[in-house]
Structures are given as C-alpha cells and as structure tokens.
Write a protein that holds these residues in place. Structure first.
Motif, PDB file in Angstrom:
ATOM      1  N   GLN A 110      49.355  34.182  49.470  1.00 60.89           N
ATOM      2  CA  GLN A 110      48.295  34.771  48.645  1.00 60.89           C
ATOM      3  C   GLN A 110      46.935  34.710  49.343  1.00 60.89           C
ATOM      4  O   GLN A 110      45.920  34.382  48.741  1.00 60.89           O
ATOM      5  CB  GLN A 110      48.256  34.101  47.273  1.00 60.89           C
ATOM      6  CG  GLN A 110      49.552  34.275  46.517  1.00 60.89           C
ATOM      7  CD  GLN A 110      49.606  33.538  45.204  1.00 60.89           C
ATOM      8  OE1 GLN A 110      48.679  32.843  44.820  1.00 60.89           O
ATOM      9  NE2 GLN A 110      50.711  33.683  44.505  1.00 60.89           N
ATOM     10  N   GLN A 111      46.939  35.062  50.605  1.00 63.28           N
ATOM     11  CA  GLN A 111      45.734  35.071  51.424  1.00 63.28           C
ATOM     12  C   GLN A 111      45.337  36.515  51.705  1.00 63.28           C
ATOM     13  O   GLN A 111      45.791  37.112  52.687  1.00 63.28           O
ATOM     14  CB  GLN A 111      45.979  34.331  52.747  1.00 63.28           C
ATOM     15  CG  GLN A 111      46.167  32.855  52.599  1.00 63.28           C
ATOM     16  CD  GLN A 111      44.864  32.155  52.269  1.00 63.28           C
ATOM     17  OE1 GLN A 111      43.786  32.593  52.644  1.00 63.28           O
ATOM     18  NE2 GLN A 111      44.972  31.058  51.540  1.00 63.28           N
ATOM     19  N   ILE A 112      44.494  37.091  50.872  1.00 57.86           N
ATOM     20  CA  ILE A 112      44.081  38.481  51.046  1.00 57.86           C
ATOM     21  C   ILE A 112      43.271  38.632  52.330  1.00 57.86           C
ATOM     22  O   ILE A 112      43.524  39.543  53.124  1.00 57.86           O
ATOM     23  CB  ILE A 112      43.300  38.989  49.823  1.00 57.86           C
ATOM     24  CG1 ILE A 112      44.188  38.949  48.573  1.00 57.86           C
ATOM     25  CG2 ILE A 112      42.809  40.412  50.063  1.00 57.86           C
ATOM     26  CD1 ILE A 112      43.466  39.306  47.280  1.00 57.86           C
ATOM     27  N   ALA A 113      42.325  37.738  52.561  1.00 57.14           N
ATOM     28  CA  ALA A 113      41.512  37.807  53.783  1.00 57.14           C
ATOM     29  C   ALA A 113      42.375  37.553  55.016  1.00 57.14           C
ATOM     30  O   ALA A 113      42.213  38.216  56.042  1.00 57.14           O
ATOM     31  CB  ALA A 113      40.356  36.818  53.722  1.00 57.14           C
ATOM     32  N   GLY A 114      43.282  36.609  54.927  1.00 55.44           N
ATOM     33  CA  GLY A 114      44.199  36.341  56.036  1.00 55.44           C
ATOM     34  C   GLY A 114      45.061  37.552  56.343  1.00 55.44           C
ATOM     35  O   GLY A 114      45.332  37.862  57.508  1.00 55.44           O
ATOM     36  N   GLY A 115      45.485  38.248  55.302  1.00 54.28           N
ATOM     37  CA  GLY A 115      46.258  39.476  55.491  1.00 54.28           C
ATOM     38  C   GLY A 115      45.450  40.539  56.204  1.00 54.28           C
ATOM     39  O   GLY A 115      45.963  41.261  57.061  1.00 54.28           O
ATOM     40  N   LEU A 116      44.162  40.628  55.871  1.00 59.32           N
ATOM     41  CA  LEU A 116      43.289  41.615  56.508  1.00 59.32           C
ATOM     42  C   LEU A 116      43.100  41.294  57.993  1.00 59.32           C
ATOM     43  O   LEU A 116      43.175  42.184  58.842  1.00 59.32           O
ATOM     44  CB  LEU A 116      41.942  41.676  55.792  1.00 59.32           C
ATOM     45  CG  LEU A 116      40.975  42.746  56.273  1.00 59.32           C
ATOM     46  CD1 LEU A 116      41.589  44.143  56.144  1.00 59.32           C
ATOM     47  CD2 LEU A 116      39.671  42.668  55.484  1.00 59.32           C
ATOM     48  N   VAL A 117      42.881  40.031  58.315  1.00 58.95           N
ATOM     49  CA  VAL A 117      42.754  39.622  59.726  1.00 58.95           C
ATOM     50  C   VAL A 117      44.045  39.933  60.470  1.00 58.95           C
ATOM     51  O   VAL A 117      44.033  40.472  61.588  1.00 58.95           O
ATOM     52  CB  VAL A 117      42.400  38.122  59.832  1.00 58.95           C
ATOM     53  CG1 VAL A 117      42.529  37.620  61.264  1.00 58.95           C
ATOM     54  CG2 VAL A 117      41.008  37.870  59.290  1.00 58.95           C
TER      55      VAL A 117
END
Length: 182
Positions: A110-117
């Motif tokens: 559930q890491q939206i920012a991590g997914g974007l990176v």
C-alpha cells in the motif's frame, strides 16, 4: 552460400523460444498480480482518478501485453550470435523484475508513492530494453511500444492516485481503513 543456419532452423529456434517465453511471461505476470490485488478494502476506499478505466480492462490489457512481451523476448532470444543479445536479455530481466514488483508495492504494501517511484524506474529500464532490442531485432522493439504506452499511462494513473489520496499511501497493509465523509 555461407550461412550458419537456414531460415527453417531460425524459425524453429524462434518457435521454441516463444513456446517458453510467452507462457513464462504470462504466468509470472499472473503470479505477481496475486501478490497484490485491487480487491482490498484499502484500494476500494481510495478516491479514483477520472481516467481510471473499468477494472475488467486491466486483466485484458495486461494479458495481451504479456503475450506481446513474451514474443519480443523470444525474437531476441532466438537471435543467436547477435551482438548485444545477452546484455539485452539481462536488461529485460532486470526491467521485468521491477515490473513484477509493482503490484506488491502498490497493492500489497500500500505504498502509492513507492509505486510511482517504481514506475519511473520501470519506464527508464523499458526505454533501455527497447533501445537494446532495436539493435538486435527491430520487430522485437516495436512489439514493446504498446507496453511502453500502457506503462506511461499507469505512471500517470499512479500519480493521480497519489494526488487524490495523499494520506492513503502510508503503507498500512493490515487492511484497516477509516474513511469519513461529511
């Protein structure tokens, strides 16, 4: 005639590789999807961007793309003796490992920012793979262009999820969700 392999032998090599790479890529894509699924209370609670397609399209599009990716890899793998073949296949392996980890990072952790990176890295490594495949077999590189378009769309979609849900990507994978609307 000074040939190492006949056209029939080259075609047979491609078919053997395709019979291996296409099912492998599809299977790995399916298994990666099982590590993180959109069928969670957390994802259901997120505000969806206006460009978010109907969920049924994700399975259809990814299946078609994974088949095309498998054929692209088979084309390069069957290019025995081509300069840069091994480097291209290794670059693809690194890229594909990043691709497969996205579902877990976004949905599982559930890491939206991590997914974007991660998507940024996926786009960059995919561009490298396309360039390397182009040098070996242009058809293989061209097969990856719809995949590049979809990954760029996914990057935009992930960014919009982050914009609409800035507090949702704190990595709370226990499933506890609290949403209050007034």
């Amino acid at each position: 005639m000074n040939m190492l392999a006949s056209r029939g032998q080259l075609r047979a090599s491609f078919i053997r590789w395709a019979l291996f790479t296409v099912p492998l890529v599809v299977l790995l894509g399916f298994l990666a999807g099982q590590l993180g699924s959109a069928n969670t209370a957390w994802f259901a609670s997120l505000e969806k961007p206006a460009i978010f397609p109907e969920p049924k399209w994700f399975g259809i599009v990814w299946t078609v793309l994974y088949i095309m990716i498998g054929f692209a890899v088979a084309i390069v793998a069957a290019a025995w003796g081509a300069r840069g073949r091994t480097a291209a296949l290794w670059a693809f392996a690194v890229h594909f490992a990043l691709n497969l980890s996205w579902s877990y990072v976004f949905f599982g952790a559930q890491q939206i920012a991590g997914g974007l990176v991660l998507l940024g890295l996926i786009v960059v490594t995919l561009l490298v793979v396309i360039a390397l495949f182009w040098r070996i077999r242009r058809g293989a590189a061209l097969l990856l262009l719809p995949y590049l378009a979809w990954v760029c769309f996914a990057t935009l979609l992930n960014y919009q999820f982050l914009q609409l849900n800035p507090q949702a990507g704190d990595g709370n994978p226990d499933g506890a969700v609290e949403r209050v609307r007034i």
